[in-house]
Design a protein around this motif. Structure first.
Motif, mmCIF file in Angstrom:
data_model
loop_
_atom_site.group_PDB
_atom_site.id
_atom_site.type_symbol
_atom_site.label_atom_id
_atom_site.label_comp_id
_atom_site.label_asym_id
_atom_site.label_seq_id
_atom_site.Cartn_x
_atom_site.Cartn_y
_atom_site.Cartn_z
ATOM 1 N N GLY A 20 0.507 -1.076 0.367
ATOM 2 C CA GLY A 20 0.359 0.045 -0.017
ATOM 3 C C GLY A 20 0.967 1.163 0.086
ATOM 4 O O GLY A 20 0.725 1.691 -0.775
ATOM 5 N N ARG A 21 1.501 1.221 1.250
ATOM 6 C CA ARG A 21 2.490 2.369 0.654
ATOM 7 C C ARG A 21 3.235 2.387 -0.654
ATOM 8 O O ARG A 21 3.189 3.919 -1.000
ATOM 9 N N TRP A 72 3.784 5.872 -5.723
ATOM 10 C CA TRP A 72 3.642 5.117 -7.386
ATOM 11 C C TRP A 72 2.922 5.860 -8.316
ATOM 12 O O TRP A 72 3.131 7.316 -8.853
ATOM 13 N N LEU A 73 1.713 6.281 -6.636
ATOM 14 C CA LEU A 73 0.466 7.474 -7.299
ATOM 15 C C LEU A 73 0.947 8.554 -7.352
ATOM 16 O O LEU A 73 0.581 9.643 -8.410
ATOM 17 N N LEU A 74 2.305 8.842 -5.965
ATOM 18 C CA LEU A 74 3.091 10.190 -6.730
ATOM 19 C C LEU A 74 3.514 10.640 -7.578
ATOM 20 O O LEU A 74 5.092 11.698 -7.553
ATOM 21 N N GLY A 75 4.418 9.763 -8.229
ATOM 22 C CA GLY A 75 5.299 9.957 -9.579
ATOM 23 C C GLY A 75 6.415 9.306 -8.936
ATOM 24 O O GLY A 75 7.495 8.932 -9.878
#
Length: 234
Positions: free
Chosen positions: A162-163, A168-171
Motif C-alpha cells: 500500500g505504501r 507510485w501514485l505520487l509519481g
C-alpha cells in the motif's frame, strides 16, 4: 581496451544473476507462504485458534482479558509464547545446520506430521506443535535481494504494498513494492486449500502440510548455496 570491454559484460551478468536470484527467492517465498496459509486454515478450522496469525490471537487475548475469561486468556498466552519459541528454535536450527534450509524444513515437516498423528479429541498438543512449526518457518527466508518478506503473516506485506502504491501514485518509481503481494497471494491460496482439506480430513490434513514442508526442503537443494545464504537470517 580489454578492461573496458569486460566491465559492461560483468555488469550485465551481475544484473542478470540478481534478477534470477530475486525470481527464485520470490518463488520460494510463494511456496512457503502457501504452506503457512494451508496450516493456519487447518488449525483454525479444527480448533478455532490461529496457528500463524498471532495478530489475531493478540486481539483475541485482549478481548479475553477484558471479558475476564481466565481460561481463554491462559490458552492464548500459551499460543503466542509458543510461536515466539518456534521463531527462536528456527534460528537455532538454521545456525546449527550451517544455514541449510533442508534440516529446518524437515523439522517443520516432522512437527506437522506429529500433529496430524495426535488424537482428534485433544487438539491443544497438536495445535502447539503446528504453531512451533510455523514459528520456525520464518527462519527459512527473511529477505530477497534486500527486500524484507514475511512468510506466516501478511499484514506487513500489504502495508508495504500500500505504501509503495501511494508513492507510485505520487509519481515516484521505486522497485520492489509490487512483489509484496506474492506472500499475500501464496498465503491466501494456501488457506483456501487448507480449508478444503480440513473439511475432508479434519486435523489429519496436517499430513499434507508436513509432506509439503519436506518437499520444499528437497527443492531448496536445487537453489545455489550463495543465493540461499542471502535469503536466510544471519
Amino acid at each position: 581496451m580489454l578492461p573496458s570491454s569486460r566491465k559492461p559484460y560483468t555488469n550485465v551478468t551481475l544484473a542478470h544473476r540478481q534478477r534470477w536470484r530475486g525470481r527464485v527467492g520470490m518463488m520460494l517465498v510463494a511456496c512457503l507462504s502457501v504452506l503457512a496459509g494451508m496450516t493456519d486454515a487447518i488449525g483454525f478450522m479444527a480448533s478455532g485458534d490461529f496457528v500463524s496469525f498471532m495478530s489475531g490471537n493478540t486481539t483475541r487475548l485482549a478481548v479475553a482479558i477484558s471479558a475476564g475469561d481466565l481460561g481463554l486468556t491462559g490458552r492464548l498466552v500459551l499460543l503466542i509464547a509458543t510461536f515466539v519459541l518456534g521463531n527462536a528454535l528456527g534460528v537455532m536450527v538454521s545456525r546449527f545446520s550451517k544455514r541449510h534450509a533442508l534440516p529446518l524444513l524437515l523439522c517443520i515437516g516432522a512437527l506437522l506430521c506429529g500433529a496430524a498423528l495426535w488424537p482428534s479429541t485433544e487438539t491443544l498438543p497438536a495445535l502447539l506443535a503446528a504453531i512451533i512449526a510455523m514459528g520456525m518457518l520464518n527462519a527459512a527466508v527473511e529477505e530477497v535481494n534486500g527486500l524484507p518478506v514475511g512468510l506466516t503473516y501478511v499484514t506487513g506485506a500489504l502495508s508495504r504494498f500500500g505504501r509503495g502504491l501511494g508513492r507510485w501514485l505520487l509519481g515516484e518509481r521505486r522497485n520492489g513494492w509490487r512483489v509484496q503481494l506474492i506472500p499475500w497471494a501464496g498465503m491466501f491460496i494456501g488457506a483456501v486449500i487448507g480449508a478444503l482439506l480440513e473439511q475432508q480430513m479434519g486435523l489429519r490434513a496436517l499430513w499434507v502440510s508436513g509432506a509439503l514442508a519436506g518437499l520444499l526442503g528437497l527443492v531448496t537443494l536445487m537453489i545455489p548455496r550463495r543465493w540461499h545464504l542471502g535469503f536466510m537470517p544471519r
